[in-house]
Design an enzyme around this catalytic site. Structure first.
Site, PDB file in Angstrom:
ATOM      1  N   LYS A  54     -12.902   3.089  -3.578  1.00 12.47           N
ATOM      2  CA  LYS A  54     -11.267   3.003  -3.918  1.00 12.47           C
ATOM      3  C   LYS A  54     -11.345   1.769  -4.522  1.00 12.47           C
ATOM      4  O   LYS A  54     -10.156   1.797  -5.342  1.00 12.47           O
ATOM      5  CB  LYS A  54     -10.073   2.860  -2.324  1.00 12.47           C
ATOM      6  CG  LYS A  54     -10.205   5.018  -1.886  1.00 12.47           C
ATOM      7  CD  LYS A  54     -10.071   5.335  -0.704  1.00 12.47           C
ATOM      8  CE  LYS A  54      -9.762   6.186  -0.285  1.00 12.47           C
ATOM      9  NZ  LYS A  54      -9.193   6.616   1.409  1.00 12.47           N
ATOM     10  N   GLN A  98      -7.812   3.058   6.784  1.00  8.91           N
ATOM     11  CA  GLN A  98      -9.024   4.365   6.625  1.00  8.91           C
ATOM     12  C   GLN A  98      -8.682   5.004   7.659  1.00  8.91           C
ATOM     13  O   GLN A  98      -8.697   4.168   8.352  1.00  8.91           O
ATOM     14  CB  GLN A  98      -9.884   3.425   6.282  1.00  8.91           C
ATOM     15  CG  GLN A  98     -11.164   4.852   5.515  1.00  8.91           C
ATOM     16  CD  GLN A  98     -11.465   5.442   4.875  1.00  8.91           C
ATOM     17  OE1 GLN A  98     -10.591   5.249   3.420  1.00  8.91           O
ATOM     18  NE2 GLN A  98     -11.477   6.618   4.651  1.00  8.91           N
ATOM     19  N   ASP A 121      -0.226   6.900   1.005  1.00 13.02           N
ATOM     20  CA  ASP A 121      -1.043   8.278   0.724  1.00 13.02           C
ATOM     21  C   ASP A 121      -0.330   9.311   1.394  1.00 13.02           C
ATOM     22  O   ASP A 121      -0.953  10.451   2.194  1.00 13.02           O
ATOM     23  CB  ASP A 121      -2.180   8.191   2.622  1.00 13.02           C
ATOM     24  CG  ASP A 121      -3.380   7.556   2.102  1.00 13.02           C
ATOM     25  OD1 ASP A 121      -4.297   7.892   1.230  1.00 13.02           O
ATOM     26  OD2 ASP A 121      -3.946   6.960   3.342  1.00 13.02           O
TER      27      ASP A 121
END
Ligand code: NDP
Length: 289
Positions: A54, A98, A121
């Site tokens: 990412k 994460q 997200d």
């Protein structure tokens, strides 16, 4: 007829290029560089690889990325303190925590603590609420990636029966929400299946479009689909011999499908591209006040 292979790698590359161009135009107009802060707790090797990928994609698109690495023994309050600090830092536009987090940490409490304006997200209840009302602030990365693959492959979704396998907050539920909305690459009739669904093959055989997100290696077989189905395989599973496979048994399903995503090279690259898109959106939202 052989199934069309939906090339997620190429589609994601095109998307990342466009985001890169939009990012440089944004930087030129505002003098602000979009900035994604990634938080990685512990030393799970797969999570470390995901975060590194990412970050690399951010850099290539002209998006600044910083990594906050915390020890596996980090307490919930320490992590919440970091999230608060990142929420308050006006240089940071997007925050990515994460998953999975170590067991001593309540994942929901941490995700809820991320500012809704920095929630790239799309996990915060406010953003999920906006999404369910058809006025999304951010796109849920993996589901939006799947929807983009369908759009780019000119798959007719309007009126189609989309069967989503899995009801997780990250993939299954938001996937179903996107497909049922009014609008482009949506307007579908949607069924959501899970571990309590009765006679699953009977449901999957009715799918015009089947989206598999179960986390069960090669679960969907050729007998479970009808001729001409379009298959999006979200699953990422590593077999005992180290091979990466999806939730779909590729060979038997591809023999019947009209189009199918491979694993790897299907949905995975799209998730990252959507994260970049959301980071740029977050920077725009925060810069326009
Ligand atoms: P979860 O484990 O959170 O959810 C799995 C879902 O599948 C659950 O709803 C579960 O039902 C359902 N399920 C499991 N077994 C069965 C079964 N035998 N029959 C019917 N339903 C079943 O997984 P995620 O949604 O987080 O991820 C799914 C897959 O997608 C994983 O392989 C993951 O690695 C991958 N993934 C890939 C991404 C990408 O970028 N390509 C991003 C995110 C995930 P129930 O709710 O009843 O338990």
């Amino acid at each position: 007829m052989a199934a069309e292979i939906i090339d997620g790698k190429a589609i994601a590359a095109g998307l990342r290029e466009r985001i890169g161009r939009e990012t440089s135009a944004f930087v030129e107009q505002t003098g602000v560089t979009p900035h994604l802060a990634a938080v990685l707790v512990g030393d799970d090797p797969a999570s470390a690889v995901y975060v590194r990928n990412k970050q690399r994609a951010c850099e290539k698109a002209g998006i600044k990325s910083t990594l906050h690495r915390l020890d596996a023994a980090t307490s919930q309050s320490e992590l919440l303190l970091l999230v608060t600090r990142l929420n308050e830092d006006s240089d940071v536009h997007g925050i990515l925590v994460q998953l999975p987090l170590p067991s001593q940490i309540d994942e929901t409490a941490v995700l809820d603590a991320v500012s809704p304006l920095k929630d790239v997200d799309c996990f915060h209840p406010e953003n999920v609420g906006l999404l369910s009302q058809g006025r999304p602030r951010f796109q849920p990365c993996t589901p939006a990636g799947c929807q983009h693959l369908l759009a780019e492959s000119a798959v007719q979704t309007e009126g189609a029966h989309v069967v989503v396998l899995g009801r997780s907050e990250i993939v299954g539920k938001p996937m179903a929400l996107l497909m049922v909305q009014k609008g482009k690459a949506a307007n579908a009739t949607v069924s959501i299946c899970h571990s309590r669904t009765r006679d699953l093959p009977n449901v999957t055989r009715q799918a015009d479009i089947l989206i598999a997100a179960l986390g069960r290696p090669e679960f969907v077989t050729g007998e479970m689909v009808k001729d001409g189905v379009v298959v999006i395989d979200v699953g990422i599973n590593r077999t005992e011999d180290g091979k990466l496979v999806g939730d779909v048994e590729f060979t038997s399903v591809a023999a019947k499908a009209s189009a199918i995503t491979p694993v790897p090279g299907g949905v995975g690259p799209m998730t990252i591209a959507m994260l970049l898109q959301n980071t740029l959106t977050a920077a725009r939202l925060q810069t326009s006040g």
